[in-house]
Design an enzyme around this catalytic site. Structure first.
Site, PDB file in Angstrom:
ATOM      1  N   HIS A   4      37.443  50.832   7.398  1.00  0.00           N
ATOM      2  CA  HIS A   4      36.816  49.870   8.303  1.00  0.00           C
ATOM      3  C   HIS A   4      36.192  48.768   7.472  1.00  0.00           C
ATOM      4  O   HIS A   4      35.663  49.031   6.388  1.00  0.00           O
ATOM      5  CB  HIS A   4      35.712  50.530   9.144  1.00  0.00           C
ATOM      6  CG  HIS A   4      34.807  49.523   9.818  1.00  0.00           C
ATOM      7  ND1 HIS A   4      35.142  48.922  10.998  1.00  0.00           N
ATOM      8  CD2 HIS A   4      33.624  48.977   9.434  1.00  0.00           C
ATOM      9  CE1 HIS A   4      34.171  48.058  11.330  1.00  0.00           C
ATOM     10  NE2 HIS A   4      33.249  48.077  10.397  1.00  0.00           N
ATOM     11  N   ASN A  50      43.161  54.890  10.335  1.00  0.00           N
ATOM     12  CA  ASN A  50      43.636  53.737   9.556  1.00  0.00           C
ATOM     13  C   ASN A  50      42.856  53.536   8.255  1.00  0.00           C
ATOM     14  O   ASN A  50      42.795  52.423   7.726  1.00  0.00           O
ATOM     15  CB  ASN A  50      43.687  52.472  10.426  1.00  0.00           C
ATOM     16  CG  ASN A  50      42.320  52.002  10.870  1.00  0.00           C
ATOM     17  OD1 ASN A  50      41.318  52.679  10.661  1.00  0.00           O
ATOM     18  ND2 ASN A  50      42.277  50.832  11.485  1.00  0.00           N
TER      19      ASN A  50
HETATM   20  P1  CMP Z   1      37.839  49.667  13.038  1.00  0.00           P
HETATM   21  O1  CMP Z   1      37.919  48.452  12.178  1.00  0.00           O
HETATM   22  O2  CMP Z   1      37.053  50.800  12.479  1.00  0.00           O
HETATM   23  O3  CMP Z   1      37.212  49.270  14.454  1.00  0.00           O
HETATM   24  C1  CMP Z   1      37.510  49.971  15.639  1.00  0.00           C
HETATM   25  C2  CMP Z   1      38.558  51.022  15.445  1.00  0.00           C
HETATM   26  O4  CMP Z   1      39.134  51.547  16.607  1.00  0.00           O
HETATM   27  C3  CMP Z   1      39.713  50.439  14.682  1.00  0.00           C
HETATM   28  O5  CMP Z   1      39.315  50.191  13.338  1.00  0.00           O
HETATM   29  C4  CMP Z   1      40.774  51.514  14.885  1.00  0.00           C
HETATM   30  O6  CMP Z   1      40.756  52.495  13.891  1.00  0.00           O
HETATM   31  C5  CMP Z   1      40.343  52.180  16.198  1.00  0.00           C
HETATM   32  N1  CMP Z   1      41.356  52.093  17.232  1.00  0.00           N
HETATM   33  C6  CMP Z   1      41.954  53.151  17.806  1.00  0.00           C
HETATM   34  N2  CMP Z   1      42.811  52.736  18.730  1.00  0.00           N
HETATM   35  C7  CMP Z   1      42.783  51.393  18.744  1.00  0.00           C
HETATM   36  C8  CMP Z   1      43.471  50.394  19.496  1.00  0.00           C
HETATM   37  N3  CMP Z   1      44.377  50.703  20.429  1.00  0.00           N
HETATM   38  N4  CMP Z   1      43.178  49.104  19.242  1.00  0.00           N
HETATM   39  C9  CMP Z   1      42.252  48.767  18.299  1.00  0.00           C
HETATM   40  N5  CMP Z   1      41.566  49.678  17.564  1.00  0.00           N
HETATM   41  C10 CMP Z   1      41.841  50.971  17.786  1.00  0.00           C
END
Ligand code: CMP
Length: 139
Positions: A116, A113
């Site tokens: 962060h 995504n």
């Molecule tokens: P981030 O803000 O980096 O914090 C945790 C990360 O886990 C989140 O962004 C997503 O990129 C990743 N992630 C992968 N799968 C999930 C999920 N099902 N729900 C939430 N975060 C997820």
């Protein structure tokens, strides 16, 4: 108040040469890059950074993804920086992210995504200290 937050430009974004485009969106949102470095995270570093998610089903995949290529870690400064950063990033899942946000524009999936951002001032301080020495931050 002017505060700081912590940002990561994730491997899916560095791979697609989007460091500048994402940084521009952060800057256009009123945030100033006061520290920045491109690093290859180690497995240990990624596990420690995401320790709060250690029990989640997606943890192992998340760690693998975060070490799959270089990331750019940044300290961002601005008025209410945590909120400003989260607003311009958009929702964690790009399918839910608003038009014009970083994740709507660039993210490939909920995992890949693109960005962060810290979720609170308290976590911002912890996350900044995890990657930066005080003298590496120049406001
Ligand atoms: P981030 O803000 O980096 O914090 C945790 C990360 O886990 C989140 O962004 C997503 O990129 C990743 N992630 C992968 N799968 C999930 C999920 N099902 N729900 C939430 N975060 C997820």
């Amino acid at each position: 108040a002017v505060t700081r937050t912590f940002s990561i430009i994730k491997p899916d974004a560095t791979r697609r040469n989007l460091t500048g485009a994402i940084t521009k969106m952060l800057e256009d949102a009123g945030l100033r890059v006061v520290a920045s470095k491109r690093i290859q995270m180690t497995k240990e570093q990624a596990e420690g950074f995401y320790a709060v998610h250690a029990e989640r089903p997606f943890f192992n995949d998340l760690v693998s993804f975060m070490i799959s290529g270089p990331v750019v870690v940044q300290v961002l400064e601005g008025e209410d920086a945590v909120k400003a950063n989260r607003d311009v990033m958009g929702a964690t899942n790009p399918a839910d992210a608003a038009e014009g946000t970083i994740r709507k524009t660039f993210a490939e999936s909920i995992e890949a995504n693109s960005a962060h951002g810290s979720d609170s001032d308290e976590n911002a301080a912890i996350e900044i200290a995890y990657f930066f020495k005080p003298e590496e931050i120049v406001g």
